[in-house]
Enzyme design. Structure first.
Site, PDB file in Angstrom:
ATOM      1  CG  ASP A 109     -53.990  42.498 -40.002  1.00  0.00           C
ATOM      2  OD1 ASP A 109     -54.128  43.693 -39.663  1.00  0.00           O
ATOM      3  OD2 ASP A 109     -53.800  42.144 -41.181  1.00  0.00           O
TER       4      ASP A 109
ATOM      5  CE1 TYR B 176     -56.170  43.164 -49.277  1.00  0.00           C
ATOM      6  CE2 TYR B 176     -53.960  42.499 -48.644  1.00  0.00           C
ATOM      7  CZ  TYR B 176     -54.817  43.094 -49.546  1.00  0.00           C
ATOM      8  OH  TYR B 176     -54.332  43.617 -50.715  1.00  0.00           O
TER       9      TYR B 176
ATOM     10  NE  ARG C 108     -30.332  45.450 -47.366  1.00  0.00           N
ATOM     11  CZ  ARG C 108     -29.151  44.959 -46.958  1.00  0.00           C
ATOM     12  NH1 ARG C 108     -29.001  44.462 -45.750  1.00  0.00           N
ATOM     13  NH2 ARG C 108     -28.119  44.961 -47.787  1.00  0.00           N
TER      14      ARG C 108
ATOM     15  CE  LYS D 130     -54.786  48.804 -46.295  1.00  0.00           C
ATOM     16  NZ  LYS D 130     -54.487  49.026 -47.700  1.00  0.00           N
TER      17      LYS D 130
END
Ligand code: P1T
Length: 377
Positions: free
Chosen positions: A170, A98, A46, A195
């Protein structure tokens, strides 16, 4: 270095054991320590992973930033970003973002004392007018999903600096190939790597990029402390994908320009929205701050009935959420990606029931055009 050289080489590490040219997939949850208190800088998956580090360095280079901090999804990155503010703070956000970002901010984080103002950031004075004593951040999405409204990034950076606010962009729709917000003075860039960066519709991921040491330190801490990290294999896939980002983006852009012009000439939509069209209200700004217009096109067919005709009858465009993959996707924002935005809110910025969003892929554009022509009949 040029963009494609960085895309192919930045952050990449050959395998130290065999010399394998491709960055190894360090698919491990933990690392052997030499003796108590002595290790190779890697303790737990992690906290550190070399495949993830390579991908972070690669995308940071593409965004002209110092640091990349990766997360398990775009929204996990957005959530981590909000650890830079605290209860009682106020954030100014583009009114059209979004739908998942809207849901996270408005329907979850307000319960923790964060306050959001939703403004049309395409008009910079709206940002200035929304600033209050407790404002700490301005978050813009440009171009927006799905209305493709642009915000002047240089202008946002100036306002943010003057008022001591963190500025965030963004940049998912443009990818670092067409737009680099940090070069305009923006503090933090956000991507859904799901994306264009990955581009093959087989990974969910997100990343934050910054050159600000303090921001990096805090977000890096949160990456480990909250733990929303991406899997090593997903990092490896994204690292593989960015090598072709330039060639993919050029084709997305070329296809979308032709596709948007086709939609205009077809005359079936009441409005075709694409930053590359001369009638786009911010076509000039698009030419200034972006080096292409991207692969996303939206069109308002006037009613749900007419929109359905396109959505249900296309054969090459796939009816699905998401965008930015090599295959063309079609979606209905009002009932899919933006279903959590109240109807009266979304209609204020033109997100009507008749709006259809096209993620124009890199197939032969003649086939995409024929597909929609036939669907409309
Ligand atoms: O899906 P995820 O990787 O968590 O990314 C969220 C996100 C953030 N920012 C923008 C601009 C986005 O478009 C998205 C995700 N968008 C879709 C799933 C969609 O179909 O629009």
């Amino acid at each position: 270095m040029g963009f494609s050289t960085d895309a192919i080489h930045a952050g990449q590490i050959s395998d130290p054991v065999t010399g394998a040219v491709i960055t190894p997939l360090y698919q491990t949850s933990t690392y052997e320590q030499d003796e108590l208190g002595k290790h190779k800088g890697y303790e737990y998956g992690r906290t550190q992973n070399k495949t993830r580090e390579a991908m972070e360095a690669n995308i940071a280079a593409l965004e002209k930033g110092k640091y990349g901090i990766a997360f398990a999804s775009g929204l996990a990155a957005t959530h981590a970003l909000m650890s830079l503010v605290k209860s009682g703070d106020h954030i100014i956000v583009s009114d059209n973002v979004y739908g998942g970002t809207y849901r996270l901010f408005e329907q979850n984080l307000t319960a923790y004392g964060l306050e959001y103002s939703w403004v049309d950031t395409s008009n910079l004075s709206n940002i200035e007018n929304a600033i209050k004593e407790n404002t700490k951040m301005v978050f813009v999405e440009t171009p927006t999903n799905p209305m493709l409204v642009l915000t002047d990034l240089k202008g946002v950076a100036v306002i943010a600096k003057k008022n001591d606010l963190l500025s965030v962009c963004d940049n998912t729709f443009m990818s670092p190939y067409f737009q680099n917000p940090l070069t305009f003075g923006i503090d933090i860039v956000l991507h859904s790597t799901t994306k264009y960066l990955n581009g093959h519709s087989d990974v969910i991921g997100g990343i934050l990029i910054t050159s600000n040491e303090k921001v990096h330190e805090r977000i890096r801490y949160i990456q480990n402390a909250a733990g929303g990290v991406p899997a090593p294999f997903d990092c490896w896939l994204v690292l593989r994908a960015t090598k072709t980002l330039a060639v993919r983006m050029k084709q997305h852009d070329e296809n979308a320009r032709a596709f948007a012009n086709f939609l205009v000439n077809l005359g079936a939509a009441e409005k075709v929205i694409y930053p590359g069209l001369q009638n786009h209200p911010q076509h000039e700004l698009a030419k200034e701050q972006m080096s292409g217009f991207g692969g996303m096109v939206s069109a308002d067919f006037g009613s749900l009935e007419k929109a359905k005709k396109v959505l249900n009858n296309v054969k090459i465009f796939i009816l699905a959420e998401s965008l930015g993959g090599v295959e063309s996707l079609i979606s209905h924002p009002a009932s899919m990606t933006h279903a959590t935005v109240p109807k009266e809110e979304r209609e204020k910025f033109g997100l009507t029931d008749g709006l259809v969003r096209f993620s124009v892929g890199i197939e032969d554009v003649e086939d995409l055009i024929e597909d929609v022509e036939r669907a409309i009949g």
